[in-house]
Scaffold this motif. Structure first.
Motif, PDB file in Angstrom:
ATOM      1  N   PHE A 173       0.832  -1.202   0.000  1.00 22.88           N
ATOM      2  CA  PHE A 173       0.000   0.000   0.000  1.00 22.88           C
ATOM      3  C   PHE A 173       0.870   1.258   0.000  1.00 22.88           C
ATOM      4  CE2 PHE A 173      -1.909   3.230   2.886  1.00 22.88           C
ATOM      5  CZ  PHE A 173      -2.912   3.684   2.045  1.00 22.88           C
ATOM      6  N   SER A 174       1.866   1.287   0.875  1.00 24.88           N
ATOM      7  CA  SER A 174       2.760   2.444   0.961  1.00 24.88           C
ATOM      8  C   SER A 174       3.555   2.634  -0.334  1.00 24.88           C
ATOM      9  CB  SER A 174       3.721   2.287   2.144  1.00 24.88           C
ATOM     10  OG  SER A 174       3.021   2.226   3.363  1.00 24.88           O
ATOM     11  N   GLU A 175       4.008   1.543  -0.907  1.00 17.12           N
ATOM     12  CA  GLU A 175       4.791   1.613  -2.146  1.00 17.12           C
ATOM     13  C   GLU A 175       3.930   2.151  -3.289  1.00 17.12           C
ATOM     14  OE1 GLU A 175       7.505   1.239  -5.264  1.00 17.12           O
ATOM     15  OE2 GLU A 175       7.789   1.384  -3.095  1.00 17.12           O
ATOM     16  N   ARG A 176       2.692   1.690  -3.396  1.00 13.19           N
ATOM     17  CA  ARG A 176       1.816   2.148  -4.472  1.00 13.19           C
ATOM     18  C   ARG A 176       1.470   3.632  -4.319  1.00 13.19           C
ATOM     19  NH1 ARG A 176      -2.974  -1.367  -3.838  1.00 13.19           N
ATOM     20  NH2 ARG A 176      -1.997  -2.078  -1.923  1.00 13.19           N
ATOM     21  N   LEU A 177       1.249   4.068  -3.081  1.00 12.61           N
ATOM     22  CA  LEU A 177       1.002   5.492  -2.856  1.00 12.61           C
ATOM     23  C   LEU A 177       2.234   6.316  -3.222  1.00 12.61           C
ATOM     24  CD1 LEU A 177      -0.957   6.084   0.482  1.00 12.61           C
ATOM     25  CD2 LEU A 177      -1.689   6.566  -1.854  1.00 12.61           C
ATOM     26  N   ALA A 178       3.402   5.843  -2.810  1.00  6.64           N
ATOM     27  CA  ALA A 178       4.642   6.563  -3.111  1.00  6.64           C
ATOM     28  C   ALA A 178       4.853   6.667  -4.615  1.00  6.64           C
ATOM     29  CB  ALA A 178       5.833   5.864  -2.453  1.00  6.64           C
ATOM     30  N   ALA A 179       4.563   5.598  -5.337  1.00  3.88           N
ATOM     31  CA  ALA A 179       4.711   5.625  -6.795  1.00  3.88           C
ATOM     32  C   ALA A 179       3.740   6.628  -7.415  1.00  3.88           C
ATOM     33  CB  ALA A 179       4.467   4.231  -7.369  1.00  3.88           C
ATOM     34  N   LEU A 180       2.527   6.691  -6.876  1.00  2.56           N
ATOM     35  CA  LEU A 180       1.510   7.607  -7.405  1.00  2.56           C
ATOM     36  C   LEU A 180       1.920   9.065  -7.192  1.00  2.56           C
ATOM     37  CD1 LEU A 180      -1.313   7.906  -8.655  1.00  2.56           C
ATOM     38  CD2 LEU A 180      -2.271   7.688  -6.362  1.00  2.56           C
ATOM     39  N   PHE A 181       2.377   9.400  -5.989  1.00  2.00           N
ATOM     40  CA  PHE A 181       2.763  10.784  -5.704  1.00  2.00           C
ATOM     41  C   PHE A 181       4.072  11.165  -6.397  1.00  2.00           C
ATOM     42  CE2 PHE A 181      -0.488  10.462  -2.511  1.00  2.00           C
ATOM     43  CZ  PHE A 181      -0.906  11.763  -2.306  1.00  2.00           C
ATOM     44  N   THR A 182       4.947  10.205  -6.564  1.00  2.00           N
ATOM     45  CA  THR A 182       6.195  10.480  -7.284  1.00  2.00           C
ATOM     46  C   THR A 182       5.917  10.749  -8.759  1.00  2.00           C
ATOM     47  OG1 THR A 182       7.478   9.102  -5.743  1.00  2.00           O
ATOM     48  CG2 THR A 182       8.461   9.554  -7.908  1.00  2.00           C
ATOM     49  N   ALA A 183       5.036   9.955  -9.352  1.00  2.00           N
ATOM     50  CA  ALA A 183       4.674  10.149 -10.752  1.00  2.00           C
ATOM     51  C   ALA A 183       3.989  11.496 -10.969  1.00  2.00           C
ATOM     52  CB  ALA A 183       3.769   9.016 -11.226  1.00  2.00           C
ATOM     53  N   ALA A 184       3.294  11.979  -9.929  1.00  2.00           N
ATOM     54  CA  ALA A 184       2.635  13.293 -10.022  1.00  2.00           C
ATOM     55  C   ALA A 184       3.632  14.438  -9.880  1.00  2.00           C
ATOM     56  CB  ALA A 184       1.556  13.405  -8.951  1.00  2.00           C
ATOM     57  N   ARG A 185       4.916  14.109  -9.588  1.00  2.00           N
ATOM     58  CA  ARG A 185       6.025  15.078  -9.502  1.00  2.00           C
ATOM     59  C   ARG A 185       5.976  15.931  -8.241  1.00  2.00           C
ATOM     60  NH1 ARG A 185       6.604  18.904 -13.194  1.00  2.00           N
ATOM     61  NH2 ARG A 185       4.384  18.993 -13.711  1.00  2.00           N
ATOM     62  N   PHE A 186       5.486  15.369  -7.151  1.00  3.24           N
ATOM     63  CA  PHE A 186       5.581  16.087  -5.886  1.00  3.24           C
ATOM     64  C   PHE A 186       7.039  16.104  -5.445  1.00  3.24           C
ATOM     65  CE2 PHE A 186       1.034  15.466  -5.674  1.00  3.24           C
ATOM     66  CZ  PHE A 186       0.606  16.607  -5.006  1.00  3.24           C
ATOM     67  N   PRO A 187       7.562  17.261  -5.035  1.00  2.26           N
ATOM     68  CA  PRO A 187       8.971  17.344  -4.645  1.00  2.26           C
ATOM     69  C   PRO A 187       9.288  16.525  -3.393  1.00  2.26           C
ATOM     70  CG  PRO A 187       7.827  19.412  -4.178  1.00  2.26           C
ATOM     71  CD  PRO A 187       6.887  18.573  -4.991  1.00  2.26           C
ATOM     72  N   GLU A 188       8.319  16.369  -2.495  1.00  4.92           N
ATOM     73  CA  GLU A 188       8.494  15.553  -1.291  1.00  4.92           C
ATOM     74  C   GLU A 188       7.287  14.622  -1.155  1.00  4.92           C
ATOM     75  OE1 GLU A 188      10.832  18.038   1.992  1.00  4.92           O
ATOM     76  OE2 GLU A 188       8.976  19.054   1.363  1.00  4.92           O
TER      77      GLU A 188
ATOM     78  N   GLY B 278      -4.586  22.204  -1.334  1.00  3.00           N
ATOM     79  CA  GLY B 278      -3.349  22.693  -0.725  1.00  3.00           C
ATOM     80  C   GLY B 278      -2.121  21.983  -1.280  1.00  3.00           C
ATOM     81  N   LEU B 279      -2.210  20.666  -1.453  1.00  2.33           N
ATOM     82  CA  LEU B 279      -1.075  19.917  -1.978  1.00  2.33           C
ATOM     83  C   LEU B 279      -0.769  20.304  -3.424  1.00  2.33           C
ATOM     84  CD1 LEU B 279      -1.678  16.315  -0.586  1.00  2.33           C
ATOM     85  CD2 LEU B 279       0.066  17.957   0.118  1.00  2.33           C
ATOM     86  N   ALA B 280      -1.807  20.607  -4.189  1.00  2.00           N
ATOM     87  CA  ALA B 280      -1.591  20.971  -5.586  1.00  2.00           C
ATOM     88  C   ALA B 280      -0.699  22.206  -5.710  1.00  2.00           C
ATOM     89  CB  ALA B 280      -2.935  21.226  -6.274  1.00  2.00           C
ATOM     90  N   LEU B 281      -0.715  23.077  -4.706  1.00  2.00           N
ATOM     91  CA  LEU B 281       0.119  24.280  -4.738  1.00  2.00           C
ATOM     92  C   LEU B 281       1.596  23.952  -4.578  1.00  2.00           C
ATOM     93  CD1 LEU B 281      -2.101  26.618  -2.516  1.00  2.00           C
ATOM     94  CD2 LEU B 281      -1.948  26.550  -5.014  1.00  2.00           C
ATOM     95  N   ARG B 282       1.898  22.728  -4.149  1.00  2.00           N
ATOM     96  CA  ARG B 282       3.294  22.317  -3.971  1.00  2.00           C
ATOM     97  C   ARG B 282       3.906  21.759  -5.246  1.00  2.00           C
ATOM     98  NH1 ARG B 282       5.665  23.609   1.088  1.00  2.00           N
ATOM     99  NH2 ARG B 282       3.936  23.926   2.541  1.00  2.00           N
ATOM    100  N   LEU B 283       3.088  21.539  -6.259  1.00  2.00           N
ATOM    101  CA  LEU B 283       3.606  20.970  -7.499  1.00  2.00           C
ATOM    102  C   LEU B 283       4.423  21.994  -8.283  1.00  2.00           C
ATOM    103  CD1 LEU B 283       0.514  18.909  -8.684  1.00  2.00           C
ATOM    104  CD2 LEU B 283       2.755  17.999  -7.989  1.00  2.00           C
ATOM    105  N   PRO B 284       5.432  21.564  -9.001  1.00  2.00           N
ATOM    106  CA  PRO B 284       6.226  22.484  -9.821  1.00  2.00           C
ATOM    107  C   PRO B 284       5.339  23.246 -10.816  1.00  2.00           C
ATOM    108  CG  PRO B 284       7.288  20.343  -9.686  1.00  2.00           C
ATOM    109  CD  PRO B 284       5.929  20.177  -9.081  1.00  2.00           C
ATOM    110  N   GLY B 285       5.526  24.541 -10.895  1.00  2.00           N
ATOM    111  CA  GLY B 285       4.761  25.354 -11.814  1.00  2.00           C
ATOM    112  C   GLY B 285       3.391  25.768 -11.317  1.00  2.00           C
ATOM    113  N   ALA B 286       3.050  25.378 -10.075  1.00  2.38           N
ATOM    114  CA  ALA B 286       1.727  25.737  -9.561  1.00  2.38           C
ATOM    115  C   ALA B 286       1.632  27.224  -9.261  1.00  2.38           C
ATOM    116  CB  ALA B 286       1.453  24.932  -8.292  1.00  2.38           C
TER     117      ALA B 286
END
Length: 235
Positions: free
Chosen positions: A126-141, A227-235
């Motif tokens: 579960f943790s790995e799949r979430l991490a892959a999802l947020f990483t693919a979305a290009r969240f810096p952290e 709120g999280l969307a504001l952390r994405l690059p180019g937001a």
């Protein structure tokens, strides 16, 4: 840190008894009666086996809870990392987590205990799949974004599950219990003008409490994702 996942599993001493069977029985007891009702003696009676036989597979109640949590964690769905819309995918995962937590009302209250967050294979997946999802979305952290979403989902699910346990113990429906409590709530809110909206929600809950709880969860989740969307690059 002691954990059931750090021990080698023993071979069953009788064909019908295995760690998997013990865990399934434990989940059934937890779902029906809660954490306080779970004991090796009760499980032994349910499985037609002595408590000593159970201890060959699970050394303590804490270990049993680790196994039970990981068992139900397999029910949580996380969309693939290449989903075209990260918000829709995270929303789906969050709702799946909430559904699982309400199906097993004891789950949220034990998720923060040591040993549960890292070692179980289903929780790891579960943790790995979430991490892959947020990483693919290009969240810096991505791990911090995940912590934020899970904190909201677990917090809301814990409160909601506790309320539903109260409803179950009342012996009545959710709408009827709210209607029964409303007069006292209205009296307490008298003179507090800013609580009027909460009273409106209470009235709506007497008609369709499930829809109201769904709407509250969805609203808060949208705020978190905004709120999280504001952390994405180019937001």
């Amino acid at each position: 840190m002691p954990s059931v996942w750090a021990r080698q599993q023993r071979e069953p001493d009788q064909p019908a008894l295995s760690r998997d069977a013990i865990v399934r029985a434990a989940v059934a007891v937890l779902d029906a009666e809660g954490i306080d009702a779970l004991s090796m003696r009760k499980l032994g009676a349910r499985l037609n086996a002595g408590a000593t036989s159970l201890y060959r597979h699970v050394a303590t109640k804490d270990e049993l809870m680790e196994l039970a949590v990981d068992e139900v964690a397999a029910e949580i769905h996380v969309p693939p990392a290449d989903s075209p819309d990260w918000r829709a995918a995270v929303t789906e995962a969050a709702h799946s987590f909430r559904t699982t937590a309400l199906r097993h009302p004891w789950l949220s209250s034990v998720l923060g205990q040591a040993g549960l967050a890292y070692l179980g294979p289903n929780l790891m997946s579960f943790s790995e799949r979430l991490a892959a999802l947020f990483t693919a979305a290009r969240f810096p952290e991505p791990h911090r974004a995940i912590d934020t979403v899970l904190s909201y989902v677990i917090g809301m699910s814990t409160t909601e599950a506790a309320w539903l346990i109260t409803v179950a113990r009342s012996g009545t429906t959710e709408a009827d219990l709210i209607a029964r409590l409303m007069p006292a709530a209205q009296q307490a809110a008298a003179g507090h003008d800013h609580l009027a909206a909460a009273q409106d929600d209470a009235v709506a809950a007497t008609t369709d409490p499930v829809a109201l709880r769904d709407a509250k969860f969805s609203y808060g989740l949208e705020v978190v994702l905004d709120g999280l969307a504001l952390r994405l690059p180019g937001a």
